[in-house]
Design a protein around this motif. Sequence first.
Motif, PDB file in Angstrom:
ATOM      1  N   UNK A   1       0.752  -1.186   0.032  1.00 30.68           N
ATOM      2  CA  UNK A   1      -0.088  -0.060  -0.100  1.00 30.68           C
ATOM      3  C   UNK A   1       1.030   1.228   0.031  1.00 30.68           C
ATOM      4  N   UNK A   2       1.947   1.197   0.743  1.00 31.26           N
ATOM      5  CA  UNK A   2       2.828   2.521   0.770  1.00 31.26           C
ATOM      6  C   UNK A   2       3.942   2.288  -0.425  1.00 31.26           C
ATOM      7  N   UNK A   3       3.761   1.694  -1.345  1.00 28.09           N
ATOM      8  CA  UNK A   3       4.618   1.570  -2.514  1.00 28.09           C
ATOM      9  C   UNK A   3       5.892   0.851  -2.357  1.00 28.09           C
ATOM     10  N   UNK A   4       6.022  -0.030  -1.394  1.00 30.06           N
ATOM     11  CA  UNK A   4       7.480  -0.826  -1.314  1.00 30.06           C
ATOM     12  C   UNK A   4       7.158  -2.002  -2.363  1.00 30.06           C
ATOM     13  N   UNK A   5       8.158  -2.325  -2.963  1.00 30.13           N
ATOM     14  CA  UNK A   5       8.222  -3.344  -4.074  1.00 30.13           C
ATOM     15  C   UNK A   5       8.136  -4.768  -3.343  1.00 30.13           C
ATOM     16  N   UNK A   6       7.618  -5.721  -3.607  1.00 32.51           N
ATOM     17  CA  UNK A   6       7.403  -6.872  -3.068  1.00 32.51           C
ATOM     18  C   UNK A   6       7.542  -8.163  -4.212  1.00 32.51           C
ATOM     19  N   UNK A   7       8.317  -9.168  -3.893  1.00 36.28           N
ATOM     20  CA  UNK A   7       8.446 -10.229  -5.230  1.00 36.28           C
ATOM     21  C   UNK A   7       7.406 -11.244  -4.809  1.00 36.28           C
ATOM     22  N   UNK A   8       6.388 -11.707  -5.844  1.00 36.89           N
ATOM     23  CA  UNK A   8       5.438 -12.537  -5.520  1.00 36.89           C
ATOM     24  C   UNK A   8       5.874 -13.869  -5.239  1.00 36.89           C
ATOM     25  N   UNK A   9       7.011 -14.167  -5.904  1.00 36.47           N
ATOM     26  CA  UNK A   9       7.645 -15.316  -5.749  1.00 36.47           C
ATOM     27  C   UNK A   9       7.967 -15.625  -4.301  1.00 36.47           C
ATOM     28  N   UNK A  10       8.684 -14.678  -3.951  1.00 30.58           N
ATOM     29  CA  UNK A  10       9.126 -14.843  -2.340  1.00 30.58           C
ATOM     30  C   UNK A  10       7.972 -14.613  -1.449  1.00 30.58           C
ATOM     31  N   UNK A  11       6.797 -13.901  -1.838  1.00 30.53           N
ATOM     32  CA  UNK A  11       5.747 -14.011  -0.958  1.00 30.53           C
ATOM     33  C   UNK A  11       5.146 -15.612  -0.860  1.00 30.53           C
ATOM     34  N   UNK A  12       5.064 -15.916  -1.889  1.00 36.21           N
ATOM     35  CA  UNK A  12       4.260 -17.278  -2.190  1.00 36.21           C
ATOM     36  C   UNK A  12       5.075 -18.194  -1.471  1.00 36.21           C
ATOM     37  N   UNK A  13       6.242 -18.205  -1.715  1.00 38.55           N
ATOM     38  CA  UNK A  13       7.390 -19.143  -1.006  1.00 38.55           C
ATOM     39  C   UNK A  13       7.107 -18.774   0.591  1.00 38.55           C
ATOM     40  N   UNK A  14       7.037 -17.954   1.003  1.00 38.29           N
ATOM     41  CA  UNK A  14       6.776 -17.641   2.417  1.00 38.29           C
ATOM     42  C   UNK A  14       5.438 -18.331   3.034  1.00 38.29           C
ATOM     43  N   UNK A  15       4.366 -17.995   2.175  1.00 36.50           N
ATOM     44  CA  UNK A  15       3.245 -18.342   2.497  1.00 36.50           C
ATOM     45  C   UNK A  15       3.114 -20.034   2.648  1.00 36.50           C
ATOM     46  N   UNK A  16       3.821 -20.742   1.506  1.00 40.95           N
ATOM     47  CA  UNK A  16       3.812 -22.005   1.347  1.00 40.95           C
ATOM     48  C   UNK A  16       4.603 -22.544   2.523  1.00 40.95           C
ATOM     49  N   UNK A  17       5.520 -21.887   2.899  1.00 44.53           N
ATOM     50  CA  UNK A  17       6.655 -22.635   4.098  1.00 44.53           C
ATOM     51  C   UNK A  17       5.648 -22.637   5.528  1.00 44.53           C
ATOM     52  N   UNK A  18       4.741 -21.568   5.302  1.00 44.20           N
ATOM     53  CA  UNK A  18       4.114 -21.515   6.618  1.00 44.20           C
ATOM     54  C   UNK A  18       2.834 -22.432   6.603  1.00 44.20           C
ATOM     55  N   UNK A  19       2.169 -22.464   5.650  1.00 45.26           N
ATOM     56  CA  UNK A  19       1.149 -22.964   5.859  1.00 45.26           C
ATOM     57  C   UNK A  19       0.920 -24.432   5.043  1.00 45.26           C
ATOM     58  N   UNK A  20       1.963 -24.851   4.494  1.00 43.25           N
ATOM     59  CA  UNK A  20       1.962 -26.060   3.782  1.00 43.25           C
ATOM     60  C   UNK A  20       3.260 -26.944   3.998  1.00 43.25           C
ATOM     61  N   UNK A  21       3.083 -28.294   4.045  1.00 47.73           N
ATOM     62  CA  UNK A  21       4.199 -29.086   4.205  1.00 47.73           C
ATOM     63  C   UNK A  21       4.598 -29.949   3.048  1.00 47.73           C
ATOM     64  N   UNK A  22       4.268 -29.720   1.872  1.00 49.81           N
ATOM     65  CA  UNK A  22       4.707 -30.263   0.831  1.00 49.81           C
ATOM     66  C   UNK A  22       3.714 -31.363   0.442  1.00 49.81           C
ATOM     67  N   UNK A  23       3.688 -31.878  -0.839  1.00 53.38           N
ATOM     68  CA  UNK A  23       3.187 -33.211  -1.344  1.00 53.38           C
ATOM     69  C   UNK A  23       4.000 -34.421  -0.972  1.00 53.38           C
ATOM     70  N   UNK A  24       3.164 -35.465  -0.543  1.00 56.50           N
ATOM     71  CA  UNK A  24       3.974 -36.739  -0.068  1.00 56.50           C
ATOM     72  C   UNK A  24       5.097 -37.102  -1.246  1.00 56.50           C
ATOM     73  N   UNK A  25       6.137 -37.771  -0.581  1.00 58.73           N
ATOM     74  CA  UNK A  25       7.251 -38.099  -1.584  1.00 58.73           C
ATOM     75  C   UNK A  25       6.761 -39.060  -2.536  1.00 58.73           C
ATOM     76  N   UNK A  26       5.857 -40.136  -2.201  1.00 61.06           N
ATOM     77  CA  UNK A  26       5.452 -41.111  -3.070  1.00 61.06           C
ATOM     78  C   UNK A  26       4.705 -40.392  -4.394  1.00 61.06           C
ATOM     79  N   UNK A  27       4.013 -39.333  -3.822  1.00 60.03           N
ATOM     80  CA  UNK A  27       2.970 -38.717  -5.029  1.00 60.03           C
ATOM     81  C   UNK A  27       3.807 -37.894  -5.881  1.00 60.03           C
TER      82      UNK A  27
END
Length: 399
Positions: A261-287
């Motif tokens: 909102x205040x004009x700071x540049x954000x990387x969507x790739x980094x944000x998605x990575x941050x989101x996934x690391x917090x909320x997701x533990x990955x797809x099972x190895x077998x899959x």
Amino acid sequence: MAKFNENFLELKESYLFSEVAKRVSAFQQKEPDRSVIRLGIGDVTLPLGKTVVQAMHSAADEMGKAESFRGYGPEQGYDFLREAVVGHYRSFGVELDTDEIFVSDGAKSDTGNITDLFSKDNTVMIPNPVYPVYVDTNTMNGRNIVFINGTAENDFLPMPDKSIHADIIYICSPNNPTGACYNREQLREWVDYALENDAVILFDSAYECFISDSGLPHSIYEIEGAEKCAVEFCSLSKTAGFTGTRCGYTVVPKAIKSVSGDGRAMSLNKMWNRRQCTKFNGVPYIVQRAAAAVFSEAGMAEAKAMIAHYMENAKIIADTMNDLGIRYTGGINSPYIWFECPFGMDSWQFFDFLLEKAGVVGTPGAGFGENGDKWFRLTAFNNKENTIEAMKRFRSVLQ
Ligand code: MLT
């Protein structure tokens, strides 16, 4: 007292496919002896390919031995699968970096989850009709949605309206539910619109593997500049029969910049990575091993054979529409056939009519938005025998 999210009051009482399943089950209870053929939800029927199953078995064996057992994997997915996805994109002439690929349990979750990255005050542009997940997830977040009309007049391929500003745009091509597919020039217009509006396109390519016309783009990244404005979601559900196995991938290019909102540049790739690391533990190895096998030469040949089988069914359905003179889209670069309801019925009336008279289940167009009120969707995902029988019944109740 906990206050609930009142945006849920804006949702329809049940999710489209749950509503369809409820009505079918009520019908079956009422008429237990009637045979019902399901051409409703786009759920695959062919078993997983041999190569995929073998990879699953070997991965299961690895998990059963101390020396090869694996616990938590990387939240973004194992490199062996991310590299295989990069290779798949290369086959369309698209170059991506491995760290732009995020493995997930499917496009449905990710097209909804991505909304975490965007502020509530963005305007979201969504075609109507559309896969209901885009509308429902943004409604849950209370975002302003502007709809763009897909109609028979524009072949259900709405184009950008330059007089309307949007910050986020959903596009699904080949489209669910209409089966229509954007060509390169049309996607070029969307990318130009997004770049002019500093908007992000959320491009759902879950059905790209059904494209048979060699001139049509499989990925939005085939359009120059899309890497600066588009996130792409894909899935192995329909490509290789993974609806019950769950594996997909989302591409978040490092070139996409967003601003706070205040004009700071954000990387969507980094944000998605941050989101996934917090909320997701990955797809099972077998899959993930099974998914990587899809991209091997043998795995891809098996997937293509499955797709060819479903597209034969699509042709059987499309031929029926042609013979009966019913207006439709899809069925050529897509497993969906989207047609105008006969007898001037609305789509829920036609749903009941088709179920009662023919024992055939489809999906009412109204479930995909108001512009689908008079339209209906059938899928090519049943087996050939059932598809032939369903179309025989369809003809007999319509003629
Ligand atoms: C559909 O029938 O539209 C699809 O199966 C939905 C999905 O993939 O979630």
